[in-house]
Design an enzyme around this catalytic site. Sequence first.
Site, mmCIF file in Angstrom:
data_model
loop_
_atom_site.group_PDB
_atom_site.id
_atom_site.type_symbol
_atom_site.label_atom_id
_atom_site.label_comp_id
_atom_site.label_asym_id
_atom_site.label_seq_id
_atom_site.Cartn_x
_atom_site.Cartn_y
_atom_site.Cartn_z
ATOM 1 N N LYS A 164 13.902 5.853 -11.754
ATOM 2 C CA LYS A 164 12.903 5.840 -10.676
ATOM 3 C C LYS A 164 13.081 4.593 -9.801
ATOM 4 O O LYS A 164 13.052 4.676 -8.577
ATOM 5 C CB LYS A 164 11.471 5.870 -11.243
ATOM 6 C CG LYS A 164 10.415 5.811 -10.131
ATOM 7 C CD LYS A 164 8.971 5.787 -10.596
ATOM 8 C CE LYS A 164 8.027 5.634 -9.397
ATOM 9 N NZ LYS A 164 6.630 5.392 -9.729
ATOM 10 N N GLY A 223 0.173 7.524 -11.656
ATOM 11 C CA GLY A 223 -0.296 8.187 -10.435
ATOM 12 C C GLY A 223 0.174 9.631 -10.338
ATOM 13 O O GLY A 223 0.001 10.442 -11.253
ATOM 14 N N ASP A 251 0.861 -1.179 0.000
ATOM 15 C CA ASP A 251 0.000 0.000 0.000
ATOM 16 C C ASP A 251 0.897 1.230 0.000
ATOM 17 O O ASP A 251 1.826 1.334 0.809
ATOM 18 C CB ASP A 251 -0.923 0.007 1.220
ATOM 19 C CG ASP A 251 -2.147 0.865 0.972
ATOM 20 O OD1 ASP A 251 -2.760 0.744 -0.103
ATOM 21 O OD2 ASP A 251 -2.499 1.680 1.853
HETATM 22 P P1 ITT Z 1 -3.896 -2.100 -5.131
HETATM 23 O O1 ITT Z 1 -4.651 -1.668 -3.911
HETATM 24 O O2 ITT Z 1 -4.611 -3.158 -5.936
HETATM 25 O O3 ITT Z 1 -2.488 -2.513 -4.810
HETATM 26 P P2 ITT Z 1 -4.028 0.735 -5.829
HETATM 27 O O4 ITT Z 1 -3.870 1.513 -7.090
HETATM 28 O O5 ITT Z 1 -5.298 0.936 -5.053
HETATM 29 O O6 ITT Z 1 -3.779 -0.831 -6.132
HETATM 30 P P3 ITT Z 1 -2.505 1.900 -3.680
HETATM 31 O O7 ITT Z 1 -3.712 2.019 -2.846
HETATM 32 O O8 ITT Z 1 -1.259 1.397 -3.021
HETATM 33 O O9 ITT Z 1 -2.781 0.992 -4.951
HETATM 34 O O10 ITT Z 1 -2.067 3.249 -4.399
HETATM 35 C C1 ITT Z 1 -2.576 4.473 -4.093
HETATM 36 C C2 ITT Z 1 -2.372 5.443 -5.194
HETATM 37 O O11 ITT Z 1 -1.135 6.115 -4.964
HETATM 38 C C3 ITT Z 1 -2.263 4.905 -6.610
HETATM 39 O O12 ITT Z 1 -3.509 4.712 -7.198
HETATM 40 C C4 ITT Z 1 -1.467 6.011 -7.281
HETATM 41 O O13 ITT Z 1 -2.309 7.078 -7.647
HETATM 42 C C5 ITT Z 1 -0.565 6.474 -6.181
HETATM 43 N N1 ITT Z 1 0.752 5.836 -6.280
HETATM 44 C C6 ITT Z 1 1.168 4.660 -5.732
HETATM 45 N N2 ITT Z 1 2.454 4.421 -6.047
HETATM 46 C C7 ITT Z 1 2.858 5.453 -6.805
HETATM 47 C C8 ITT Z 1 4.067 5.793 -7.454
HETATM 48 O O14 ITT Z 1 5.129 5.009 -7.391
HETATM 49 N N3 ITT Z 1 4.109 6.931 -8.154
HETATM 50 C C9 ITT Z 1 3.046 7.744 -8.240
HETATM 51 N N4 ITT Z 1 1.867 7.504 -7.673
HETATM 52 C C10 ITT Z 1 1.765 6.372 -6.966
#
Ligand code: ITT
Length: 202
Positions: A178, A156, A69
């Site tokens: 990255k 993201g 997460d």
């Molecule tokens: P899962 O729960 O299925 O793992 P998710 O997209 O919901 O997928 P997260 O809750 O961990 O995953 O991610 C939260 C958000 O944070 C994600 O949708 C992105 O917008 C952002 N995010 C996560 N990792 C990132 C990264 O490396 N670079 C930029 N944004 C990121």
Amino acid sequence: MTLVLATQNIHKVQEMRSILSDWIWHLKALSELNPNFEIIEDGMTFEENARKKAEHVMQEFGYICLGEDTGLEVDALNGQPGVYSARYAGDKATYQQNVEKLLSALKDTPNQNRTARFRCVCALAFPVQYALPAKIFEGICEGMIIEKPKGDAGFGYDPVFVPRGYTQTFAELTAEQKNKISHRAKALQQVRQFLDKSVILK
Ligand code: ITT
């Protein structure tokens, strides 16, 4: 040895595979087991959510599982969007909508106060025969939020995040760059070390 990546986010799967590309373990995406398997993310913390993802998938499919997460913590917004990073602009928000909401929340914030960090929490869950308790790891990447999105790589919030010590956003850097310095890389290197020590040699 197989490790299941308990996420349905293909961008995260791609990055995890690239970060761990020289590792002997086989990385299986959750979508290969069931593309519709959903995990409800209702935890109050990254750790709760990561643990929940890992444990649900482990219980359903019986593999060692990695739940992850991640969120963006912006100091001027008291740590928001944090655990709500995926849903910041609403339940089905796109990456672009989330970024727009973030930039608008920061529109009156001067450069020196636009500090932020990505926090990535990984949880490992083990089937009962391993006799290992769930394990948590964390990786942080400090940086700042710029005023306008730049770059097309990544996903993201990458187009608005400039990691500390750099002038380009994560979306302007190559995947290789990255993946050397990111929150996810830092957490996954610890996961790798732990699994190599605790499971392969067992
Ligand atoms: P899962 O729960 O299925 O793992 P998710 O997209 O919901 O997928 P997260 O809750 O961990 O995953 O991610 C939260 C958000 O944070 C994600 O949708 C992105 O917008 C952002 N995010 C996560 N990792 C990132 C990264 O490396 N670079 C930029 N944004 C990121």
